[in-house]
Design a protein around this motif. Structure first.
Motif, PDB file in Angstrom:
ATOM      1  N   VAL A   1       0.838  -1.201   0.000  1.00  0.00           N
ATOM      2  CA  VAL A   1       0.000   0.000   0.000  1.00  0.00           C
ATOM      3  C   VAL A   1       0.874   1.253   0.000  1.00  0.00           C
ATOM      4  N   LEU A   2       0.477   2.239  -0.832  1.00  0.00           N
ATOM      5  CA  LEU A   2       1.132   3.542  -0.876  1.00  0.00           C
ATOM      6  C   LEU A   2       0.114   4.612  -0.499  1.00  0.00           C
ATOM      7  N   ASP A   3       0.429   5.383   0.537  1.00  0.00           N
ATOM      8  CA  ASP A   3      -0.432   6.473   1.012  1.00  0.00           C
ATOM      9  C   ASP A   3       0.165   7.795   0.537  1.00  0.00           C
ATOM     10  N   LEU A   4      -0.417   8.349  -0.528  1.00  0.00           N
ATOM     11  CA  LEU A   4       0.065   9.609  -1.090  1.00  0.00           C
ATOM     12  C   LEU A   4      -0.396  10.779  -0.229  1.00  0.00           C
ATOM     13  N   GLY A   5       0.503  11.752  -0.008  1.00  0.00           N
ATOM     14  CA  GLY A   5       0.156  12.876   0.847  1.00  0.00           C
ATOM     15  C   GLY A   5      -0.224  12.404   2.234  1.00  0.00           C
TER      16      GLY A   5
ATOM     17  N   GLY B   1      -3.015   6.441   7.451  1.00  0.00           N
ATOM     18  CA  GLY B   1      -2.224   5.266   7.815  1.00  0.00           C
ATOM     19  C   GLY B   1      -2.815   4.493   8.973  1.00  0.00           C
ATOM     20  N   GLN B   2      -3.457   5.194   9.894  1.00  0.00           N
ATOM     21  CA  GLN B   2      -4.097   4.519  11.021  1.00  0.00           C
ATOM     22  C   GLN B   2      -5.193   3.570  10.552  1.00  0.00           C
ATOM     23  N   GLU B   3      -5.865   3.947   9.464  1.00  0.00           N
ATOM     24  CA  GLU B   3      -6.925   3.096   8.926  1.00  0.00           C
ATOM     25  C   GLU B   3      -6.373   1.960   8.063  1.00  0.00           C
TER      26      GLU B   3
ATOM     27  N   LEU C   1       5.925  14.546   7.915  1.00  0.00           N
ATOM     28  CA  LEU C   1       6.537  13.224   7.969  1.00  0.00           C
ATOM     29  C   LEU C   1       7.125  12.941   9.351  1.00  0.00           C
ATOM     30  N   ARG C   2       7.651  13.977   9.986  1.00  0.00           N
ATOM     31  CA  ARG C   2       8.180  13.812  11.345  1.00  0.00           C
ATOM     32  C   ARG C   2       7.065  13.396  12.319  1.00  0.00           C
ATOM     33  N   GLU C   3       5.897  14.024  12.159  1.00  0.00           N
ATOM     34  CA  GLU C   3       4.757  13.658  13.004  1.00  0.00           C
ATOM     35  C   GLU C   3       4.313  12.222  12.719  1.00  0.00           C
ATOM     36  N   ALA C   4       4.282  11.854  11.442  1.00  0.00           N
ATOM     37  CA  ALA C   4       3.876  10.495  11.076  1.00  0.00           C
ATOM     38  C   ALA C   4       4.863   9.458  11.610  1.00  0.00           C
ATOM     39  N   GLU C   5       6.135   9.772  11.545  1.00  0.00           N
ATOM     40  CA  GLU C   5       7.156   8.831  12.025  1.00  0.00           C
ATOM     41  C   GLU C   5       6.955   8.511  13.503  1.00  0.00           C
ATOM     42  N   GLY C   6       6.525   9.498  14.271  1.00  0.00           N
ATOM     43  CA  GLY C   6       6.311   9.284  15.698  1.00  0.00           C
ATOM     44  C   GLY C   6       5.194   8.307  16.008  1.00  0.00           C
TER      45      GLY C   6
END
Length: 313
Positions: free
Chosen positions: A141-145, A152-154, A172-177
């Motif tokens: 799966v690729l999540d664009l934007g 990603g949670q879903e 991206l920093r927030e997502a990495e966390g």
């Protein structure tokens, strides 16, 4: 409005700009004059020209277009989105996509409060609306934007591999966390290199509001998906004849008719539903929830048979 936080580099010019701001909203003409005086001292100050354009546009004063054009000349990357303000003044969009530098700066500034603003205050629902129809294993799966990872949670539970791309390093920093993604990468969706048949599912939740023309990204996804791969995304909708329009919010809205034709041409069977994606200033923002499947070998066009049924929303 993006606040003008960058100094002109000239103390006198900055002071005149501060005086100008103090005159608003009572005396926009005097504020405009003071900004013009400041810009005589620092003619290369992009943020000052942008703010002058805003003041003139909002007050109906002459010279707003000239100010926004000067902002673009001073900063060709257009981090403040002066070209978008020009499009709104002209009542038509001359650009196919938003300036990448504008989108990057916008979301870098917004990242820390993004989840709170969207989920708690704006009742943002795009990831849940998309996930509701994504049944079964999702594979690669690729999540664009991908932003901070709300989509990603879903996706995480059903994905063998989950990758997220975004233009904003701070998002991206927030997502990495959140430790949701197997890989995160900084990418500009308006300038993606071709990628052949690498993905089973591509998603884009509330992303295409920052892209006007969707031909390039839809074509890219069509190449990047494996046969019978899925493409799930949302767009804000409008009912006019244009394929897309730029709204006062500086977000694009898209036409269902044009979008359906584009997806068909790109080799997708699509189901398109209508739903409220979020709230804005107490009003619902209606959009299209799209689930499309890349045709396999031997599959006919949607124009050869019945029209695709709407997605329940």
């Amino acid at each position: 409005m993006i606040p003008v936080s960058m100094s002109s580099g000239d103390l006198i010019a900055d002071r005149r700009a501060d005086y100008a701001e103090a005159m608003l909203p009572q005396d926009p003409a005097a504020a405009s004059d003071l900004y013009a005086q400041a810009l005589e001292l620092v003619p290369g100050w992009a943020a000052g020209w942008f703010r002058l354009g805003e003041i003139r546009a909002e007050a109906g004063l002459d010279g707003a277009e000239r100010a926004f054009e000067a902002a673009m000349a001073a900063d060709p990357s257009d981090r403040l989105g002066a070209s978008l303000r020009l499009d709104l003044l002209r009542d038509r969009s001359l650009a196919d996509v938003m300036p990448s530098a504008f989108v990057e700066l916008l979301f870098d500034q917004y990242a820390a409060e993004f989840d709170t603003a969207l989920v708690d205050r704006l009742d943002y629902r795009a990831p849940q609306l998309l996930a509701a129809a994504l049944t079964g294993p999702q594979g690669r799966v690729l999540d664009l934007g991908c932003g901070t990872g709300l989509m990603g949670q879903e996706l995480r539970a059903g994905s063998d591999w989950l990758e997220g791309w975004d233009i904003s390093a701070e998002m991206l920093r927030e997502a990495e966390g959140k430790a949701l993604y197997d890989r995160l990468d900084k990418r500009d969706l308006s300038a993606l290199a071709p990628e052949d048949a690498a993905w089973d599912l591509v998603t884009a939740a509330d992303v295409f509001a920052y892209l006007g023309s969707l031909e390039q990204i839809v074509g890219w996804v069509a190449m990047a998906l494996r046969p019978e791969g899925r493409f799930a995304f949302t767009v804000e909708s409008h009912d006019g004849d244009e394929a897309y329009v730029l709204r006062e919010s500086r977000r694009y809205a898209h036409s269902e008719r044009h979008l359906a034709a584009l997806l068909d041409l790109a080799g997708f069977e699509a189901r398109i539903g209508r739903a409220v994606l979020r709230q804005d200033r107490g009003a619902p923002i209606w959009g299209l929830v799209v689930h499309a499947v890349k045709r396999g070998h031997g599959t006919g066009s949607a124009h050869d048979g019945a029209r695709a049924a709407p997605v329940p929303a």
